[in-house]
Write a protein that holds these residues in place. Structure first.
Motif, PDB file in Angstrom:
ATOM      1  N   THR A 140      56.067  90.305  20.928  1.00 46.95           N
ATOM      2  CA  THR A 140      56.431  89.026  20.651  1.00 46.95           C
ATOM      3  C   THR A 140      57.434  89.021  19.637  1.00 46.95           C
ATOM      4  O   THR A 140      57.230  89.906  18.645  1.00 46.95           O
ATOM      5  CB  THR A 140      55.066  88.312  20.219  1.00 46.95           C
ATOM      6  OG1 THR A 140      54.290  88.170  21.054  1.00 46.95           O
ATOM      7  CG2 THR A 140      55.508  86.837  19.496  1.00 46.95           C
ATOM      8  N   ASP A 142      55.821  77.198  20.459  1.00 50.95           N
ATOM      9  CA  ASP A 142      55.177  77.795  19.355  1.00 50.95           C
ATOM     10  C   ASP A 142      55.977  78.728  18.383  1.00 50.95           C
ATOM     11  O   ASP A 142      55.857  79.334  17.638  1.00 50.95           O
ATOM     12  CB  ASP A 142      54.136  78.461  19.835  1.00 50.95           C
ATOM     13  CG  ASP A 142      54.509  79.709  20.667  1.00 50.95           C
ATOM     14  OD1 ASP A 142      55.663  80.129  20.847  1.00 50.95           O
ATOM     15  OD2 ASP A 142      53.581  80.400  21.355  1.00 50.95           O
ATOM     16  N   ASP A 180      50.904  73.612  29.199  1.00 48.74           N
ATOM     17  CA  ASP A 180      49.727  74.006  28.576  1.00 48.74           C
ATOM     18  C   ASP A 180      49.709  75.546  28.016  1.00 48.74           C
ATOM     19  O   ASP A 180      48.789  76.132  27.560  1.00 48.74           O
ATOM     20  CB  ASP A 180      48.632  73.976  29.720  1.00 48.74           C
ATOM     21  CG  ASP A 180      48.813  74.615  30.949  1.00 48.74           C
ATOM     22  OD1 ASP A 180      49.719  75.394  30.868  1.00 48.74           O
ATOM     23  OD2 ASP A 180      48.036  74.651  31.909  1.00 48.74           O
ATOM     24  N   GLY A 181      51.012  76.068  27.997  1.00 49.61           N
ATOM     25  CA  GLY A 181      51.114  77.427  27.341  1.00 49.61           C
ATOM     26  C   GLY A 181      51.205  78.552  28.147  1.00 49.61           C
ATOM     27  O   GLY A 181      50.998  79.595  27.807  1.00 49.61           O
ATOM     28  N   HIS A 182      50.821  78.078  29.675  1.00 46.65           N
ATOM     29  CA  HIS A 182      50.707  79.394  30.576  1.00 46.65           C
ATOM     30  C   HIS A 182      52.089  79.654  30.767  1.00 46.65           C
ATOM     31  O   HIS A 182      53.055  78.886  31.304  1.00 46.65           O
ATOM     32  CB  HIS A 182      49.789  78.908  31.764  1.00 46.65           C
ATOM     33  CG  HIS A 182      48.456  78.850  31.417  1.00 46.65           C
ATOM     34  ND1 HIS A 182      47.587  77.845  31.017  1.00 46.65           N
ATOM     35  CD2 HIS A 182      47.324  80.100  31.695  1.00 46.65           C
ATOM     36  CE1 HIS A 182      46.171  78.187  31.198  1.00 46.65           C
ATOM     37  NE2 HIS A 182      46.182  79.621  31.345  1.00 46.65           N
ATOM     38  N   LYS A 184      47.928  82.856  29.364  1.00 43.51           N
ATOM     39  CA  LYS A 184      48.238  81.927  28.295  1.00 43.51           C
ATOM     40  C   LYS A 184      47.894  82.416  26.950  1.00 43.51           C
ATOM     41  O   LYS A 184      46.953  82.782  26.514  1.00 43.51           O
ATOM     42  CB  LYS A 184      47.205  80.795  28.236  1.00 43.51           C
ATOM     43  CG  LYS A 184      47.284  79.993  27.473  1.00 43.51           C
ATOM     44  CD  LYS A 184      46.420  78.742  27.257  1.00 43.51           C
ATOM     45  CE  LYS A 184      46.761  77.553  26.154  1.00 43.51           C
ATOM     46  NZ  LYS A 184      45.667  76.403  26.287  1.00 43.51           N
ATOM     47  N   GLU A 185      49.178  83.171  26.469  1.00 45.11           N
ATOM     48  CA  GLU A 185      49.349  83.766  25.083  1.00 45.11           C
ATOM     49  C   GLU A 185      50.012  82.667  24.216  1.00 45.11           C
ATOM     50  O   GLU A 185      49.791  82.522  22.999  1.00 45.11           O
ATOM     51  CB  GLU A 185      50.111  84.975  25.031  1.00 45.11           C
ATOM     52  CG  GLU A 185      49.346  86.026  25.770  1.00 45.11           C
ATOM     53  CD  GLU A 185      49.951  87.343  25.885  1.00 45.11           C
ATOM     54  OE1 GLU A 185      50.642  87.549  24.734  1.00 45.11           O
ATOM     55  OE2 GLU A 185      49.592  88.276  26.540  1.00 45.11           O
ATOM     56  N   HIS A 186      51.032  81.787  24.759  1.00 51.17           N
ATOM     57  CA  HIS A 186      51.452  80.852  24.047  1.00 51.17           C
ATOM     58  C   HIS A 186      50.520  79.686  23.453  1.00 51.17           C
ATOM     59  O   HIS A 186      49.941  79.138  24.637  1.00 51.17           O
ATOM     60  CB  HIS A 186      52.709  80.217  24.593  1.00 51.17           C
ATOM     61  CG  HIS A 186      53.923  81.249  24.889  1.00 51.17           C
ATOM     62  ND1 HIS A 186      54.877  81.699  23.681  1.00 51.17           N
ATOM     63  CD2 HIS A 186      54.592  81.766  25.858  1.00 51.17           C
ATOM     64  CE1 HIS A 186      55.672  82.303  24.208  1.00 51.17           C
ATOM     65  NE2 HIS A 186      55.390  82.589  25.422  1.00 51.17           N
ATOM     66  N   THR A 187      50.780  79.154  22.465  1.00 51.90           N
ATOM     67  CA  THR A 187      49.814  78.176  21.985  1.00 51.90           C
ATOM     68  C   THR A 187      50.282  76.986  22.373  1.00 51.90           C
ATOM     69  O   THR A 187      49.678  75.722  21.946  1.00 51.90           O
ATOM     70  CB  THR A 187      49.554  78.327  20.633  1.00 51.90           C
ATOM     71  OG1 THR A 187      50.866  78.409  19.735  1.00 51.90           O
ATOM     72  CG2 THR A 187      48.834  79.504  20.224  1.00 51.90           C
ATOM     73  N   LYS A 188      51.654  76.481  22.696  1.00 45.20           N
ATOM     74  CA  LYS A 188      52.087  75.637  22.992  1.00 45.20           C
ATOM     75  C   LYS A 188      53.049  75.440  24.415  1.00 45.20           C
ATOM     76  O   LYS A 188      53.027  76.560  24.951  1.00 45.20           O
ATOM     77  CB  LYS A 188      53.066  74.800  21.812  1.00 45.20           C
ATOM     78  CG  LYS A 188      52.317  74.537  20.588  1.00 45.20           C
ATOM     79  CD  LYS A 188      53.142  74.025  19.362  1.00 45.20           C
ATOM     80  CE  LYS A 188      52.291  73.641  18.322  1.00 45.20           C
ATOM     81  NZ  LYS A 188      53.047  73.072  17.021  1.00 45.20           N
ATOM     82  N   SER A 230      58.991  79.384  23.912  1.00 39.71           N
ATOM     83  CA  SER A 230      57.901  78.174  23.851  1.00 39.71           C
ATOM     84  C   SER A 230      58.251  77.387  22.308  1.00 39.71           C
ATOM     85  O   SER A 230      58.763  77.648  21.505  1.00 39.71           O
ATOM     86  CB  SER A 230      56.319  79.035  23.450  1.00 39.71           C
ATOM     87  OG  SER A 230      55.711  78.021  23.197  1.00 39.71           O
TER      88      SER A 230
END
Length: 321
Positions: free
Chosen positions: A143, A127, A82-84, A101-105, A125
């Motif tokens: 990032t 993403d 869930d991106g966590h 949770k900063e990743h979107t995928k 990720s």
């Protein structure tokens, strides 16, 4: 040694031995092959009675990778579907101590710094990004952008502080300096297919290995990456993960969607052993840093194994110390 543990209803994605204790390891798993459902983190002890789960944690999405902290024997980090990025204390059984949770995928890969100079770890990720984290902070520090497809694997250099590699579905592996996120130091078009995994030599700071959907494993001198130093062929399907040995300079291991785990001597460009002890895709792989020759792998067949390959019991001429 040849021990196994059934992770019933949970498909294995990643396994890693503790950097503090020779008999402790952790395994990240997912329900329904990671497509749906939850994830489970197992913390396991090996002993005369086999593999015994000491602690079991659940997360509300699949867990795809795991890394132990190098500065605290009780801390683990997992990457979730869930991106966590989820941080666990194995002594606190109520749940994670932190989830960011900063990743979107999906988070495919996490790795703690190996040079013991910082409290840093990485996450890679779907993403297309890599993020740098400090365990003491709630938000990421940096990032890293530039990959044009999924980042499947991130690995810190065991030699050079602040240096790491990232492997991607864009057919490249990139080497970065954590202090200079704007652009990678090196971009290697290493395969003509998605690159699912990478790992550094424990003996040579310039040697980086990659494994890809084309079934090949290649070694690269990052100072002169035009031509691979080795090209290992034998897997009939994608190479999902590779790990280099900390005890034999010329040995690396791999697991594949072809259900096998293989040991390679990259100096002679050939496999020295093939293990066929799984009945599904093999995803997780690690060497025990305390017990030469002892390894672990895990698979979608819901089995975690701890074993010592015959080629590492009697290394013969192919394994050099």
């Amino acid at each position: 040694m040849n021990l196994s543990l059934q992770t019933k209803g949970r498909h294995g994605y990643s396994v890693e031995f503790s950097p503090f204790f020779p008999t402790k390891l952790a395994c990240a798993t997912s329900q329904y092959y990671g497509i749906a459902g939850c994830g489970t983190l197992y913390v396991i002890e090996t002993g005369p009675n086999g593999l015994i789960p000491q602690t079991v944690f659940d997360w509300n999405d699949g867990l795809f990778d795991i890394t132990w902290a190098e500065n605290n024997e009780n801390i683990l980090v997992t990457g979730a579907g869930d991106g966590h990025v989820v941080v666990w204390d194995i002594n606190q059984r109520r749940g994670p101590i932190k989830a960011s949770k900063e990743h979107t995928k999906e988070v495919n890969s996490v790795h703690w710094t190996q040079t013991r100079q910082e409290n840093y770890f990485l996450s890679g990720s779907w993403d297309k990004s890599v993020k740098l984290w400090d365990i003491s902070r709630s938000q990421s520090l940096t990032t890293f952008l530039g990959h044009e497809a999924i980042v499947y694997s991130v690995r810190w250099s065991p030699h050079i502080p602040g240096s790491f590699a990232s492997a991607s579905g864009d057919h490249t592996v990139r080497v970065w300096d954590a202090r200079r996120p704007e652009t990678p130091q090196t971009v290697i078009p290493a395969h003509s297919s998605e690159i699912l995994t990478c790992d550094w030599s424990k003996y040579d700071q310039n040697l980086l290995f990659t494994g890809a959907v084309d079934g090949a494993i290649r070694g690269w001198d990052i100072r002169n990456p035009q031509t691979p130093i080795c090209d290992l062929r034998g897997h009939s399907l994608a190479v999902r993960r590779i790990k280099t040995s900390a005890f034999q300079r010329n040995i690396l291991a791999s697991v594949s969607y072809d259900f096998t785990t293989r040991l390679w001597d990259f100096t002679i460009n050939m496999a020295v052993e093939t293990l066929e002890h799984h009945t599904e895709f093999v995803y997780g792989l690690d060497f025990n840093l305390f017990k030469p020759g002892e390894m672990a792998d895990c698979s979608w067949d819901e089995v975690l194994r701890v074993f010592t390959p015959k080629s590492l019991i009697n290394p013969g001429m192919t394994l050099q110390h």
